[in-house]
Motif scaffolding. Structure first.
Motif, PDB file in Angstrom:
ATOM      1  N   ASP A  86       0.830  -1.199   0.000  1.00 25.91           N
ATOM      2  CA  ASP A  86       0.000   0.000   0.000  1.00 25.91           C
ATOM      3  C   ASP A  86       0.870   1.256   0.000  1.00 25.91           C
ATOM      4  O   ASP A  86       1.951   1.279   0.585  1.00 25.91           O
ATOM      5  CB  ASP A  86      -0.911   0.031   1.230  1.00 25.91           C
ATOM      6  CG  ASP A  86      -1.987  -1.045   1.186  1.00 25.91           C
ATOM      7  OD1 ASP A  86      -2.256  -1.576   0.087  1.00 25.91           O
ATOM      8  OD2 ASP A  86      -2.551  -1.359   2.246  1.00 25.91           O
ATOM      9  N   ALA A  87       0.359   2.297  -0.633  1.00 23.32           N
ATOM     10  CA  ALA A  87       1.074   3.577  -0.660  1.00 23.32           C
ATOM     11  C   ALA A  87       0.988   4.256   0.712  1.00 23.32           C
ATOM     12  O   ALA A  87       0.017   4.076   1.442  1.00 23.32           O
ATOM     13  CB  ALA A  87       0.483   4.483  -1.730  1.00 23.32           C
ATOM     14  N   VAL A  88       2.029   5.024   1.043  1.00 22.71           N
ATOM     15  CA  VAL A  88       2.093   5.744   2.315  1.00 22.71           C
ATOM     16  C   VAL A  88       2.505   7.191   2.078  1.00 22.71           C
ATOM     17  O   VAL A  88       3.053   7.537   1.032  1.00 22.71           O
ATOM     18  CB  VAL A  88       3.096   5.094   3.301  1.00 22.71           C
ATOM     19  CG1 VAL A  88       2.664   3.693   3.680  1.00 22.71           C
ATOM     20  CG2 VAL A  88       4.511   5.097   2.738  1.00 22.71           C
ATOM     21  N   TRP A  89       2.245   8.024   3.078  1.00 24.77           N
ATOM     22  CA  TRP A  89       2.791   9.365   3.163  1.00 24.77           C
ATOM     23  C   TRP A  89       3.874   9.323   4.232  1.00 24.77           C
ATOM     24  O   TRP A  89       3.635   8.826   5.331  1.00 24.77           O
ATOM     25  CB  TRP A  89       1.742  10.372   3.618  1.00 24.77           C
ATOM     26  CG  TRP A  89       0.760  10.802   2.579  1.00 24.77           C
ATOM     27  CD1 TRP A  89      -0.539  10.401   2.457  1.00 24.77           C
ATOM     28  CD2 TRP A  89       0.976  11.754   1.530  1.00 24.77           C
ATOM     29  NE1 TRP A  89      -1.131  11.033   1.399  1.00 24.77           N
ATOM     30  CE2 TRP A  89      -0.223  11.875   0.814  1.00 24.77           C
ATOM     31  CE3 TRP A  89       2.087  12.507   1.136  1.00 24.77           C
ATOM     32  CZ2 TRP A  89      -0.358  12.724  -0.272  1.00 24.77           C
ATOM     33  CZ3 TRP A  89       1.955  13.353   0.049  1.00 24.77           C
ATOM     34  CH2 TRP A  89       0.742  13.454  -0.646  1.00 24.77           C
ATOM     35  N   VAL A  90       5.041   9.838   3.929  1.00 21.09           N
ATOM     36  CA  VAL A  90       6.109   9.939   4.918  1.00 21.09           C
ATOM     37  C   VAL A  90       6.382  11.419   5.152  1.00 21.09           C
ATOM     38  O   VAL A  90       6.602  12.176   4.200  1.00 21.09           O
ATOM     39  CB  VAL A  90       7.392   9.220   4.436  1.00 21.09           C
ATOM     40  CG1 VAL A  90       8.529   9.451   5.410  1.00 21.09           C
ATOM     41  CG2 VAL A  90       7.139   7.732   4.251  1.00 21.09           C
ATOM     42  N   SER A  91       6.352  11.808   6.423  1.00 23.12           N
ATOM     43  CA  SER A  91       6.601  13.204   6.799  1.00 23.12           C
ATOM     44  C   SER A  91       7.785  13.254   7.748  1.00 23.12           C
ATOM     45  O   SER A  91       7.836  12.511   8.729  1.00 23.12           O
ATOM     46  CB  SER A  91       5.373  13.788   7.499  1.00 23.12           C
ATOM     47  OG  SER A  91       4.242  13.730   6.667  1.00 23.12           O
ATOM     48  N   GLY A  92       8.737  14.119   7.442  1.00 23.49           N
ATOM     49  CA  GLY A  92       9.902  14.261   8.300  1.00 23.49           C
ATOM     50  C   GLY A  92      10.925  15.183   7.673  1.00 23.49           C
ATOM     51  O   GLY A  92      10.677  15.821   6.651  1.00 23.49           O
ATOM     52  N   ARG A  93      12.099  15.216   8.292  1.00 24.16           N
ATOM     53  CA  ARG A  93      13.178  16.076   7.811  1.00 24.16           C
ATOM     54  C   ARG A  93      13.977  15.345   6.730  1.00 24.16           C
ATOM     55  O   ARG A  93      14.471  14.246   6.951  1.00 24.16           O
ATOM     56  CB  ARG A  93      14.079  16.474   8.966  1.00 24.16           C
ATOM     57  CG  ARG A  93      15.103  17.487   8.556  1.00 24.16           C
ATOM     58  CD  ARG A  93      15.926  17.927   9.726  1.00 24.16           C
ATOM     59  NE  ARG A  93      16.806  18.978   9.282  1.00 24.16           N
ATOM     60  CZ  ARG A  93      17.187  19.972  10.027  1.00 24.16           C
ATOM     61  NH1 ARG A  93      16.784  20.051  11.265  1.00 24.16           N
ATOM     62  NH2 ARG A  93      17.996  20.883   9.557  1.00 24.16           N
ATOM     63  N   LEU A  94      14.128  15.992   5.580  1.00 25.78           N
ATOM     64  CA  LEU A  94      14.818  15.411   4.433  1.00 25.78           C
ATOM     65  C   LEU A  94      16.289  15.807   4.431  1.00 25.78           C
ATOM     66  O   LEU A  94      16.621  16.976   4.641  1.00 25.78           O
ATOM     67  CB  LEU A  94      14.165  15.893   3.136  1.00 25.78           C
ATOM     68  CG  LEU A  94      14.721  15.327   1.841  1.00 25.78           C
ATOM     69  CD1 LEU A  94      14.239  13.896   1.640  1.00 25.78           C
ATOM     70  CD2 LEU A  94      14.299  16.182   0.656  1.00 25.78           C
ATOM     71  N   SER A  95      17.163  14.835   4.209  1.00 25.43           N
ATOM     72  CA  SER A  95      18.587  15.097   4.040  1.00 25.43           C
ATOM     73  C   SER A  95      18.979  14.684   2.624  1.00 25.43           C
ATOM     74  O   SER A  95      18.621  13.596   2.178  1.00 25.43           O
ATOM     75  CB  SER A  95      19.426  14.271   5.023  1.00 25.43           C
ATOM     76  OG  SER A  95      19.134  14.637   6.339  1.00 25.43           O
ATOM     77  N   ALA A  96      19.683  15.546   1.944  1.00 28.74           N
ATOM     78  CA  ALA A  96      20.159  15.249   0.595  1.00 28.74           C
ATOM     79  C   ALA A  96      21.599  14.748   0.706  1.00 28.74           C
ATOM     80  O   ALA A  96      22.526  15.541   0.863  1.00 28.74           O
ATOM     81  CB  ALA A  96      20.080  16.487  -0.284  1.00 28.74           C
ATOM     82  N   ARG A  97      21.750  13.419   0.691  1.00 33.20           N
ATOM     83  CA  ARG A  97      23.096  12.839   0.750  1.00 33.20           C
ATOM     84  C   ARG A  97      23.059  11.441   0.142  1.00 33.20           C
ATOM     85  O   ARG A  97      22.135  10.660   0.378  1.00 33.20           O
ATOM     86  CB  ARG A  97      23.621  12.787   2.176  1.00 33.20           C
ATOM     87  CG  ARG A  97      22.812  11.938   3.124  1.00 33.20           C
ATOM     88  CD  ARG A  97      23.432  11.946   4.529  1.00 33.20           C
ATOM     89  NE  ARG A  97      22.534  11.390   5.507  1.00 33.20           N
ATOM     90  CZ  ARG A  97      22.467  10.101   5.826  1.00 33.20           C
ATOM     91  NH1 ARG A  97      23.244   9.231   5.249  1.00 33.20           N
ATOM     92  NH2 ARG A  97      21.617   9.679   6.745  1.00 33.20           N
ATOM     93  N   LEU A  98      24.053  11.136  -0.653  1.00 32.20           N
ATOM     94  CA  LEU A  98      24.128   9.823  -1.306  1.00 32.20           C
ATOM     95  C   LEU A  98      24.561   8.759  -0.311  1.00 32.20           C
ATOM     96  O   LEU A  98      25.420   9.002   0.537  1.00 32.20           O
ATOM     97  CB  LEU A  98      25.112   9.857  -2.477  1.00 32.20           C
ATOM     98  CG  LEU A  98      24.658  10.653  -3.695  1.00 32.20           C
ATOM     99  CD1 LEU A  98      25.821  10.828  -4.665  1.00 32.20           C
ATOM    100  CD2 LEU A  98      23.494   9.976  -4.379  1.00 32.20           C
ATOM    101  N   GLN A  99      23.950   7.580  -0.429  1.00 34.33           N
ATOM    102  CA  GLN A  99      24.362   6.429   0.379  1.00 34.33           C
ATOM    103  C   GLN A  99      24.130   5.163  -0.430  1.00 34.33           C
ATOM    104  O   GLN A  99      23.312   5.131  -1.344  1.00 34.33           O
ATOM    105  CB  GLN A  99      23.590   6.381   1.695  1.00 34.33           C
ATOM    106  CG  GLN A  99      22.082   6.222   1.560  1.00 34.33           C
ATOM    107  CD  GLN A  99      21.391   6.177   2.913  1.00 34.33           C
ATOM    108  OE1 GLN A  99      21.901   5.612   3.862  1.00 34.33           O
ATOM    109  NE2 GLN A  99      20.229   6.785   3.001  1.00 34.33           N
ATOM    110  N   SER A 100      24.875   4.118  -0.095  1.00 38.70           N
ATOM    111  CA  SER A 100      24.758   2.836  -0.790  1.00 38.70           C
ATOM    112  C   SER A 100      24.091   1.808   0.109  1.00 38.70           C
ATOM    113  O   SER A 100      24.361   1.765   1.312  1.00 38.70           O
ATOM    114  CB  SER A 100      26.136   2.306  -1.175  1.00 38.70           C
ATOM    115  OG  SER A 100      26.715   3.134  -2.148  1.00 38.70           O
TER     116      SER A 100
END
Length: 170
Positions: free
Chosen positions: A137-151
């Motif tokens: 099922d689809a969800v809404w996620v609310s929070g603080r976004l960080s723009a950083r690459l990770q593997s």
């Protein structure tokens, strides 16, 4: 005595009048609703993120080849409080529910098809486990976004959200 009442009344009317000018969305939610397209830096068309790709005939799959635009992140969103819809690919799951997952823009991404580009994937962590019985099922996620690459073992991921809220998409 009557004069004091009129002054208080005027201040009350003035204060309530000013509050009516404030945007209601800003008061209702601290999270800015964004779309997956917002994760792509301005001026970079989605078509320029994906390259030709390669066909793995032995495994009958298509392996995308991303260009440098696939790892370009929208730094203007770094640190923003956002609300983003998507689908869960569980990474950390326990008896209480899912506490770590990849949020993807469409059903089956990373599982049945090659992963989307890194700037179209969000790793989500939460202290409060998501207890859904249907992870498709689809969800809404609310929070603080960080723009950083990770593997991860599944894909390269461009963003991270520490979720304050996870809600069913309705």
């Amino acid at each position: 005595m009557m004069n004091a009442f009129r002054i208080d009344r005027r201040r009350f009317v003035l204060a309530t009048g000013i509050s009516g000018l404030l945007p209601r969305e800003g008061i209702a939610s601290p999270f800015r609703e964004i779309t997956w397209e917002d994760l792509i830096p301005p001026g970079v068309p989605y078509a320029e993120i994906l390259g030709e790709g390669e066909v793995d005939e032995q495994n009958d799959t298509w392996l995308p080849v991303f260009d440098e635009n696939a790892t370009r992140l929208n730094s203007a969103l770094d640190g923003a409080f956002v609300k983003l819809p998507g689908y869960i690919i569980p990474m950390d799951i326990g008896a209480e529910g899912v506490t770590g997952f990849i949020l993807v823009p469409y059903v089956g991404a990373c599982i049945h098809v090659p992963p989307p580009p890194p700037n179209q994937l969000v790793f989500v962590t939460t202290d409060k486990p998501w207890r859904s019985t249907n992870l498709w099922d689809a969800v809404w996620v609310s929070g603080r976004l960080s723009a950083r690459l990770q593997s991860t073992e599944i894909a390269e991921i461009g963003y991270h959200i520490f979720a304050d809220r996870i809600d069913s998409y309705e």
